[in-house]
Design an enzyme around this catalytic site. Structure first.
Site, mmCIF file in Angstrom:
data_model
loop_
_atom_site.group_PDB
_atom_site.id
_atom_site.type_symbol
_atom_site.label_atom_id
_atom_site.label_comp_id
_atom_site.label_asym_id
_atom_site.label_seq_id
_atom_site.Cartn_x
_atom_site.Cartn_y
_atom_site.Cartn_z
ATOM 1 N N ASP A 30 -8.012 7.687 7.862
ATOM 2 C CA ASP A 30 -9.340 8.291 7.997
ATOM 3 C C ASP A 30 -10.454 7.299 7.688
ATOM 4 O O ASP A 30 -11.539 7.389 8.257
ATOM 5 C CB ASP A 30 -9.476 9.574 7.174
ATOM 6 C CG ASP A 30 -9.108 9.417 5.713
ATOM 7 O OD1 ASP A 30 -8.460 8.415 5.346
ATOM 8 O OD2 ASP A 30 -9.454 10.319 4.921
ATOM 9 N N HIS A 56 0.831 -1.207 0.000
ATOM 10 C CA HIS A 56 0.000 0.000 0.000
ATOM 11 C C HIS A 56 0.867 1.258 0.000
ATOM 12 O O HIS A 56 0.837 2.037 0.961
ATOM 13 C CB HIS A 56 -0.915 -0.001 1.220
ATOM 14 C CG HIS A 56 -1.848 -1.181 1.284
ATOM 15 N ND1 HIS A 56 -1.420 -2.447 1.619
ATOM 16 C CD2 HIS A 56 -3.177 -1.278 1.031
ATOM 17 C CE1 HIS A 56 -2.456 -3.274 1.589
ATOM 18 N NE2 HIS A 56 -3.536 -2.602 1.235
ATOM 19 N N SER A 91 -21.870 -8.562 38.366
ATOM 20 C CA SER A 91 -22.370 -9.849 37.868
ATOM 21 C C SER A 91 -21.241 -10.848 37.644
ATOM 22 O O SER A 91 -21.399 -12.032 37.904
ATOM 23 C CB SER A 91 -23.121 -9.655 36.543
ATOM 24 O OG SER A 91 -24.350 -9.004 36.746
ATOM 25 N N LEU A 104 -9.257 9.279 0.757
ATOM 26 C CA LEU A 104 -9.609 8.164 -0.117
ATOM 27 C C LEU A 104 -9.453 6.824 0.589
ATOM 28 O O LEU A 104 -8.394 6.520 1.135
ATOM 29 C CB LEU A 104 -8.737 8.185 -1.373
ATOM 30 C CG LEU A 104 -8.981 9.374 -2.303
ATOM 31 C CD1 LEU A 104 -7.910 9.436 -3.384
ATOM 32 C CD2 LEU A 104 -10.369 9.299 -2.920
ATOM 33 N N GLN A 122 -28.752 -12.935 26.439
ATOM 34 C CA GLN A 122 -27.726 -12.922 27.491
ATOM 35 C C GLN A 122 -27.027 -14.278 27.655
ATOM 36 O O GLN A 122 -26.173 -14.434 28.525
ATOM 37 C CB GLN A 122 -28.351 -12.540 28.849
ATOM 38 C CG GLN A 122 -29.398 -11.455 28.795
ATOM 39 C CD GLN A 122 -28.845 -10.096 28.438
ATOM 40 O OE1 GLN A 122 -28.002 -9.567 29.130
ATOM 41 N NE2 GLN A 122 -29.299 -9.526 27.332
ATOM 42 N N GLU A 165 -16.995 -3.538 24.958
ATOM 43 C CA GLU A 165 -16.219 -4.781 25.032
ATOM 44 C C GLU A 165 -15.005 -4.741 24.110
ATOM 45 O O GLU A 165 -13.978 -5.354 24.404
ATOM 46 C CB GLU A 165 -17.107 -5.979 24.687
ATOM 47 C CG GLU A 165 -18.259 -6.224 25.672
ATOM 48 C CD GLU A 165 -19.462 -5.322 25.451
ATOM 49 O OE1 GLU A 165 -19.497 -4.587 24.434
ATOM 50 O OE2 GLU A 165 -20.376 -5.348 26.298
ATOM 51 N N ARG A 170 -18.906 -18.008 39.014
ATOM 52 C CA ARG A 170 -18.529 -16.608 38.744
ATOM 53 C C ARG A 170 -18.065 -15.922 40.029
ATOM 54 O O ARG A 170 -17.160 -15.092 40.013
ATOM 55 C CB ARG A 170 -19.677 -15.841 38.084
ATOM 56 C CG ARG A 170 -20.961 -15.787 38.880
ATOM 57 C CD ARG A 170 -22.076 -15.080 38.095
ATOM 58 N NE ARG A 170 -23.361 -15.240 38.736
ATOM 59 C CZ ARG A 170 -24.183 -14.256 39.078
ATOM 60 N NH1 ARG A 170 -23.858 -12.996 38.817
ATOM 61 N NH2 ARG A 170 -25.339 -14.489 39.645
ATOM 62 N N SER A 221 -6.430 -5.126 10.987
ATOM 63 C CA SER A 221 -7.880 -5.006 11.077
ATOM 64 C C SER A 221 -8.096 -3.585 11.584
ATOM 65 O O SER A 221 -7.671 -3.238 12.696
ATOM 66 C CB SER A 221 -8.459 -6.031 12.040
ATOM 67 O OG SER A 221 -9.851 -5.888 12.096
ATOM 68 N N LEU A 222 -8.727 -2.760 10.765
ATOM 69 C CA LEU A 222 -8.757 -1.324 11.059
ATOM 70 C C LEU A 222 -9.537 -1.009 12.333
ATOM 71 O O LEU A 222 -10.410 -1.743 12.748
ATOM 72 C CB LEU A 222 -9.311 -0.565 9.852
ATOM 73 C CG LEU A 222 -8.340 -0.548 8.661
ATOM 74 C CD1 LEU A 222 -9.011 0.022 7.422
ATOM 75 C CD2 LEU A 222 -7.085 0.243 8.986
#
Lengths: 616, 616
Positions: A147, A29, A334, A179, A416, A355, A307, A116-117
């Protein structure tokens, strides 16, 4: 040569080298590198403080290419800094070279993989958090963004969190070349819009001409003198700057230049400038020594949610290990990450309902030497799946805890319920996937995870379950527990988490009918204890019932089948799993409706006995 | 009763009913409903146009609860509108009731499932796109958002896209009650900050007191009269409004009220108000009829990338089916969605680099009767995994196309290689997962997908591959192709996509050594052709080599094992898959390094023959 002249020349060298590398490789690139060349020339000559011989030192500033496709620009910097040779540079993208198409930690100076942008800036937030909140160092984190990637929501999560945490040690550089891959971005060169957006998110925003080295210098200087908020330099640039054939033209993304010789000539020819990157001045303080780990202990027969044990164990780990940090996605009451937050508020980061930023912060924190544990509902880890995927390419080490797994959560309903988490997280390179069934086991496994490299995942339950194991019992990653067995076992039941308890009840019922059933607690789903599974298959002539609170695809059942792919006896494996979309209801109702309760397990075992009676 | 008084009373009724429902259920989020009760009372009494007897009509306005946990408020509206009874209402969250903990389409008036935060507004963008750009209807989309979910980047993707597409038919209502699950949000009651952020993203933003029914009415009226941009009503509210024990207090999220009787009394007691929701006025136009599908045809032996065939077939589908729409994540010149975009620009939506919004738009579009195909690099579909997961709960029907699968992409490196997509997308309820190996097969499968319900995924390749199948050959979902077979087959090789071509070469090599190898093209990975796999196992005494350009977990190999879980012969399945982190390089180098090329496949088959010679 004056400073500005040198920087302009250095920028041209970066452009030339970008053209050369991509032409040698036949891909890459270059035009995306050329737009940002001046921005990086000023940075490395005037601002970055980095000891290339000590890349892991936390005294260094950090430089992240969020627009990872501009890798040729990064490698041009390395060449100018003298850490790779011209010859090495020209091996770009070849199989033998660590100069990959998008930067990865195959190079010692790359902390985090990008490509990965929209991920580099969130990673930078994690690193800046470490420097400012944990190390109290005056190091800076510089992130070059494209951009196009501003369209990713994760960028705005990063902006909001950086502002919330007042990360004035973070500087983002937006290379607004207008671009994208196939055309103009949504915003184009409306720099005012980006300034307004960044300011509205609490940043100091400075719009400049990204090819004016004096303006760039002033902007960076202003960034350094801005306290209490992060700064973004929003730079209007030209894609392919400096080569008329491609400059500011659509249709040249991700392609080597058609006439590289002419382009290099137009750019003033090859150069061999050396840039002296400043060495860091920060002095990291030594971390407190580790102390003995005192895990929580639960009484046999008590009812404790795994948990809760996760939270208790994490707090214990925090006491023993000063490098452990915790993050949570606004559900710490939780997931019970709040136990850690209460004990070690200075090492706890509230990530709110973001997340992607949570996982990205973990990636950033571990890149500078911390050991993160990040938690949310297991279902919502799916929100950050691309970040977990990329973290594996970053060779990252951190742990994820996902609570509220499966239909056993009950009334809240399917949104959930994590039912795909085992499948998706097993398919992360080098991952560890654990699903304990009781509190003592959970605590032991949390401790084991802290010493485990790579990305690890521990799946916990909402409801309280009986404590099955004593507090002194040890559990290894890659192990399992045979909870019921005899020499007469005719069928084996393999479960994990909530289904272990159902499997035990099923085995009791079968036992009363004279059917001896082996019960295996496969708490370690990846890696898994193939030997124990093979022995069970051998003992039972291949009769195995797997039972999981998860979709049938890619979970515990498939993992068991993988271990038995080369078996000496015909297999009779029945996979019990969630096959219809669950709904709201009581946990027991939902386990029954999904065919995962003791009654259904016993019925499956009985049917397997009947079906195989004639053939074996 | 005057209008304002009625609306205040209706709001109180919603609060009372929210308290009643959650108390009856023993769970739920009454305080999150109480903050938004007045906002919804004014909406349903004064603005919403909805025919409850025709919920699927595109003439209706749409109402989405992005804050799905406030489901009791939604159901309170349904009760007041007379479409559910008091008795039905009080069955909230029970196993027999469609009134789930978070709204799902088990109720006919719920278009899209919510409960994973930050998704409702993106879905709304998709619906608003349909109304404004495809239907040219003056229907409106109303979306109720919580303030906690503003931390999700997907909300900002939605804001940016709605502004870009000038969706003045979209109205977002931000219920800023300040309190999240475990404490205050990052922004709290700083409404000015939210106004600035929304305005910076191009929205008309109106801040109000969310309990002042006149102010709410004025804000909605202003929203309707705003042209060219979407409007957000940013409402300062009190969580738990109206009940002093919980109002504006932390610690009461997601819990029934401790003393519901007292709360109901404080709220003025039970009411039985009926709200007359206005019926819609829009007149949908009939859609053009379908015409005969003329798929592209490719010559045997030509080299064509399956991604190109995807684009060609999608354009053909667009010609035949006026309901087909396409979306892409700013890589349409790589995925070849551009073929559709060129042919049918009015039915193509450029989603830029915002994969979450892309999938969410697909969900929204399909909810109002369109048939979306959305594409990006397969690796980047992982960015939207939570959206795909939720789409299954929405019972959505759309297709995803992921290009650039696996190491065969070559030089761009691992960040661009999908290696977990089969595992993750198999683990979506009701999904279809296809991976064709040639252009004609791809075209046929694209056509088949258009008639397939649920979420479907087609995985395409970057490199051109030889056309193996004639253009008239038919391919079914759930089928496979046996490309080599004889009565003497001693081993079977199962591949899909790029590995089919390697498997054929391996079989040829083995054949020259006198080893007859069956080759199966398992293009349909879910559902899969278990019969053909079982026959192969039987013919080869269980000797099967699976080969996939994917991680070993949850992909083609595991799918094959799943089909052979109950086998009449001992299995000797060897899974060839990508086991080490790949890097940049030439496709052939990377396939060889991963052990997936013809040579490695043949070697694995030979070794299987050797190992099993003594035991069978």
């Amino acid at each position: 040569m004056g400073t500005s002249e040198f920087r302009r020349e250095l920028g041209q060298q970066f452009r030339v080298d970008s053209v050369r590398m991509s032409s040698a490789a036949g891909s890459g690139h270059p035009t995306s590198a050329m737009s940002a060349a001046d921005l990086m020339a000023v940075l490395v000559d005037g601002y970055l403080r980095y000891d290339f011989s000590e890349p892991k030192s936390v005294a260094n500033d950090r430089l992240i290419f969020s627009k990872g496709h501009a890798s040729v620009l990064l490698y041009s910097i390395y060449r100018a800094a003298g850490v790779i040779s011209e010859e090495e540079m020209l091996q770009y993208r070849t199989f033998a070279s660590p100069l990959e198409g998008h930067p990865t930690p195959l190079l010692p100076w790359v902390d985090v993989a990008t490509g990965s942008l929209g991920q580099g800036l969130p990673f930078g937030v994690g690193m800046a958090l470490a420097a400012k909140k944990l190390e109290q160092l005056d190091t800076r984190v510089w992130v070059l963004c494209g951009d196009s990637e501003l369209a990713e929501g994760s960028i705005w999560e990063a902006l909001e969190h950086a502002s919330h945490f007042e990360l004035d040690n973070l500087v983002a550089v937006f290379d607004v070349n207008r671009l994208g891959q196939r055309g103009e971005t949504m915003v184009g060169w409306d720099l005012d819009r980006d300034v307004r957006r960044a300011e509205a998110f609490g940043w100091n925003a400075i719009a400049i001409d990204g090819h004016d080295v004096e303006a760039i210098d002033e902007a960076y200087a202003a960034a350094l003198s801005t306290k209490g908020q992060p700064t973004v330099v929003i730079a209007r640039t030209l894609k392919g700057k400096g080569v008329k054939a491609v400059e500011n033209k659509n249709g040249f993304h991700g392609k080597p230049l058609e006439d590289p010789e002419a382009a290099i000539a137009e750019l003033g020819g090859e150069r061999d400038l050396h840039v002296d990157v400043a060495t860091p001045t920060a002095t990291p303080s030594a971390r407190a020594p580790r102390t003995k780990l005192e895990l929580p202990r639960y009484e046999l027969g008590d009812e404790v949610a795994t948990r809760k044990a996760y939270g208790d164990a994490l707090a214990a780990l925090g006491a023993a290990r000063p490098d452990v940090v915790a993050l949570d996605g606004e559900v710490s009451n939780s997931t019970y990450a709040e136990e850690f937050a209460k004990a070690f508020p200075e090492r706890y980061f509230e990530m709110y309902i973001a997340e992607q930023q949570m996982v990205a912060s973990a990636v950033g924190l571990q890149a500078v030497g911390w050991r993160p544990f990040a938690s949310t509902f297991a279902a919502f880890l799916s929100r950050a799946y691309d970040f977990v995927r990329m973290a594996a390419i970053s060779r990252a080490t951190f742990s994820l805890s996902g609570s509220h797994a499966g239909v056993s959560i009950g009334e809240d309903g399917p949104s959930q319920m994590a039912l795909e988490d085992i499948a998706s997280l097993r398919a992360i390179h080098g991952s560890t996937v654990l699903h304990p069934c009781d509190a003592n086991q959970t605590a032991r496994l949390v401790a084991a995870l802290a010493d485990t490299g790579g990305i690890s995942y521990i799946r916990t339950l909402r409801p309280a379950t009986p404590v099955l194991y004593g507090p002194d019992e040890e559990f290894e990653i890659g192990g399992s527990r045979v909870l019921r067995s005899s020499d007469d076992d005719e069928v084996a039941i393999v479960g994990a988490g909530i289904t272990v308890h159902e499997a035990l009840a099923a085995a009791d019922a079968l036992g009363e009918e004279g059917i001896a059933a082996r019960v295996i607690d496969l708490y370690s789903i990846k890696p898994l204890d193939a030997e124990t599974l093979r022995a069970a298959a051998e003992a039972t002539r291949g009769r195995i019932v797997t039972v999981e609170d998860h979709w049938p695809e890619g979970g515990l059942g498939d993992a068991v089948l993988g271990a038995l792919a080369e078996a000496d006896e015909p297999l009779r494996v029945v996979k019990l799993a969630v096959r219809d979309m669950p709904k709201s209801g009581k946990p027991a109702e939902l386990l029954a409706a999904a065919g995962l309760d003791a009654e259904h397990i016993a019925a499956a075992a009985r049917q397997l006995m009947t079906e195989t009676a004639s053939t074996t």
